[in-house]
Scaffold this motif. Structure first.
Motif, short mmCIF file in Angstrom:
data_model
loop_
_atom_site.label_atom_id
_atom_site.label_comp_id
_atom_site.label_asym_id
_atom_site.label_seq_id
_atom_site.Cartn_x
_atom_site.Cartn_y
_atom_site.Cartn_z
N ALA A 40 0.76 -1.14 -0.05
CA ALA A 40 0.03 -0.12 -0.07
C ALA A 40 0.99 1.23 0.01
O ALA A 40 1.95 1.44 0.46
CB ALA A 40 -0.94 -0.01 1.08
N LEU A 41 0.32 2.18 -0.54
CA LEU A 41 1.04 3.42 -0.73
C LEU A 41 -0.03 4.67 -0.39
O LEU A 41 -1.14 4.74 -0.98
CB LEU A 41 1.74 3.60 -2.13
CG LEU A 41 2.52 4.76 -2.53
CD1 LEU A 41 3.76 4.51 -1.86
CD2 LEU A 41 2.56 4.62 -4.11
N VAL A 42 0.64 5.55 0.32
CA VAL A 42 -0.12 7.07 0.67
C VAL A 42 0.58 8.09 0.50
O VAL A 42 1.32 8.64 1.41
CB VAL A 42 -0.84 6.81 2.13
CG1 VAL A 42 -1.82 8.20 2.33
CG2 VAL A 42 -1.55 5.52 2.23
N PRO A 43 0.54 8.67 -0.70
CA PRO A 43 1.48 9.90 -0.82
C PRO A 43 0.48 11.00 -0.54
O PRO A 43 -0.72 11.05 -0.97
CB PRO A 43 1.51 9.79 -2.32
CG PRO A 43 1.05 8.72 -3.17
CD PRO A 43 0.42 8.01 -1.99
N VAL A 44 1.10 11.85 0.18
CA VAL A 44 0.21 13.08 0.79
C VAL A 44 0.95 14.51 0.01
O VAL A 44 1.94 14.78 0.08
CB VAL A 44 0.40 13.28 2.23
CG1 VAL A 44 -0.57 14.30 2.63
CG2 VAL A 44 -0.18 12.06 2.91
N SER A 80 2.16 -1.32 -8.68
CA SER A 80 1.11 -2.24 -8.55
C SER A 80 0.38 -2.06 -7.18
O SER A 80 -0.75 -2.66 -7.21
CB SER A 80 1.55 -3.67 -8.60
OG SER A 80 2.52 -3.91 -7.76
N ALA A 81 0.86 -1.49 -6.17
CA ALA A 81 0.38 -1.32 -4.95
C ALA A 81 -0.99 -0.33 -5.15
O ALA A 81 -1.02 0.65 -5.65
CB ALA A 81 1.21 -0.76 -3.89
N SER A 82 -2.16 -0.75 -4.04
CA SER A 82 -3.05 -0.07 -3.99
C SER A 82 -2.60 1.38 -3.51
O SER A 82 -1.91 1.60 -2.51
CB SER A 82 -4.07 -0.53 -2.87
OG SER A 82 -4.62 -1.84 -3.17
N THR A 83 -2.99 2.50 -3.97
CA THR A 83 -2.43 4.00 -3.75
C THR A 83 -3.43 4.83 -3.40
O THR A 83 -4.46 4.97 -4.31
CB THR A 83 -1.58 4.26 -5.10
OG1 THR A 83 -0.82 3.54 -5.35
CG2 THR A 83 -0.98 5.73 -4.49
N PHE A 84 -3.56 5.42 -2.32
CA PHE A 84 -4.45 6.32 -1.89
C PHE A 84 -3.77 7.79 -1.63
O PHE A 84 -2.97 8.12 -0.60
CB PHE A 84 -4.86 5.91 -0.42
CG PHE A 84 -6.13 6.78 0.08
CD1 PHE A 84 -7.39 6.55 -0.35
CD2 PHE A 84 -5.97 7.57 1.20
CE1 PHE A 84 -8.54 7.11 0.21
CE2 PHE A 84 -6.99 8.36 1.70
CZ PHE A 84 -8.31 8.01 0.99
N VAL A 85 -3.96 8.78 -2.49
CA VAL A 85 -3.43 9.93 -2.80
C VAL A 85 -4.24 10.92 -1.92
O VAL A 85 -5.55 11.08 -2.17
CB VAL A 85 -3.23 10.48 -4.12
CG1 VAL A 85 -2.61 11.85 -4.05
CG2 VAL A 85 -2.41 9.42 -5.08
N ARG A 104 -4.22 9.46 -12.88
CA ARG A 104 -4.60 8.98 -14.22
C ARG A 104 -3.61 7.79 -14.66
O ARG A 104 -3.62 7.19 -15.65
CB ARG A 104 -4.40 10.21 -15.07
CG ARG A 104 -5.72 11.00 -15.13
CD ARG A 104 -5.62 12.42 -16.08
NE ARG A 104 -6.76 13.05 -15.96
CZ ARG A 104 -6.57 14.38 -15.94
NH1 ARG A 104 -5.55 14.96 -16.18
NH2 ARG A 104 -7.68 15.16 -15.84
N HIS A 105 -2.31 7.92 -13.92
CA HIS A 105 -1.24 7.03 -14.21
C HIS A 105 -0.99 5.87 -13.42
O HIS A 105 -0.05 4.85 -13.78
CB HIS A 105 0.12 8.08 -14.37
CG HIS A 105 0.09 8.96 -15.23
ND1 HIS A 105 0.68 8.70 -16.47
CD2 HIS A 105 -0.38 10.29 -15.09
CE1 HIS A 105 0.49 9.79 -17.21
NE2 HIS A 105 -0.20 10.61 -16.45
N LEU A 106 -1.89 5.80 -12.33
CA LEU A 106 -1.96 4.66 -11.37
C LEU A 106 -2.77 3.51 -11.80
O LEU A 106 -3.97 3.71 -12.21
CB LEU A 106 -2.34 5.20 -10.05
CG LEU A 106 -1.31 6.00 -9.21
CD1 LEU A 106 -1.76 6.88 -8.00
CD2 LEU A 106 0.21 5.40 -9.12
N LYS A 107 -2.56 2.18 -11.77
CA LYS A 107 -3.20 1.10 -11.93
C LYS A 107 -4.56 1.02 -10.90
O LYS A 107 -5.54 0.61 -11.04
CB LYS A 107 -2.55 -0.05 -11.96
CG LYS A 107 -1.53 -0.16 -13.13
CD LYS A 107 -0.54 -1.45 -12.87
CE LYS A 107 0.52 -1.25 -14.14
NZ LYS A 107 1.63 -1.14 -13.62
N ASP A 108 -3.97 1.42 -9.68
CA ASP A 108 -5.16 1.20 -8.65
C ASP A 108 -4.74 2.31 -7.63
O ASP A 108 -4.35 2.25 -6.68
CB ASP A 108 -5.00 -0.23 -7.81
CG ASP A 108 -5.82 -0.49 -6.69
OD1 ASP A 108 -6.72 0.22 -6.40
OD2 ASP A 108 -5.37 -1.22 -5.64
N GLY A 109 -5.46 3.43 -8.15
CA GLY A 109 -5.36 4.66 -7.25
C GLY A 109 -6.86 5.30 -7.02
O GLY A 109 -7.55 5.47 -8.04
#
Length: 143
Positions: A40-44, A80-85, A104-109
């Motif tokens: 998982a990824l959470v960029p703020v 490939s990780a689920s990403t929550f911006v 727009r560039h993330l597979k699962d964002g």
């Protein structure tokens, strides 16, 4: 290096690593997740476009040269990780359009916008919302 260190710890579940970072740290976790497998990824308020910085300060020139001004979105496509911006719509440092483009560039964002929040989430209510949404996303992913 941080991911390698965490993976080396004996009690680490290597399939349950999540990354978060804000601003340039948000860019760093995007780049890390593009080359390392994380869950998982959470960029703020992540920096994903250096064009605004080109005019502002020479101190970013080395980073812009090394990373490239257009490469963050290309790297994001590898994640490939689920990403929550998370981004505040009153951010005057990193325009919210950067996160809109990133999605727009993330597979699962997913993009979560916190109304009236600035870049630093300086209002306590906005800061708590950012923390709460980060925790909820990671908990939902791992529980």
């Amino acid at each position: 290096s941080a991911i390698a260190y965490i993976r080396s710890l004996p009690n680490t579940d290597k399939k349950r690593i999540a990354l978060t970072g804000s601003s340039l740290g948000g860019m760093a976790v995007i780049l890390a997740a593009a080359s390392e497998t994380v869950a998982a990824l959470v960029p703020v308020c992540p920096v994903t476009d250096f064009h605004p910085f080109r005019k502002s300060d020479v101190k970013y020139q080395t980073l812009i040269t090394q990373v490239g001004s257009e490469n963050i979105y290309k790297e994001a496509e590898k994640i490939s990780a689920s990403t929550f911006v998370i981004h505040g719509d009153n951010d005057t440092v990193v325009p919210i359009m950067q996160s809109i483009e990133l999605i727009r560039h993330l597979k699962d964002g997913t993009l979560h916008i916190i109304p009236n929040a600035d870049h630093m989430f300086s209002n306590e209510k906005h800061f708590q919302q950012m923390i709460q949404h980060t925790a909820e996303f990671i908990n939902k992913k791992f529980l």
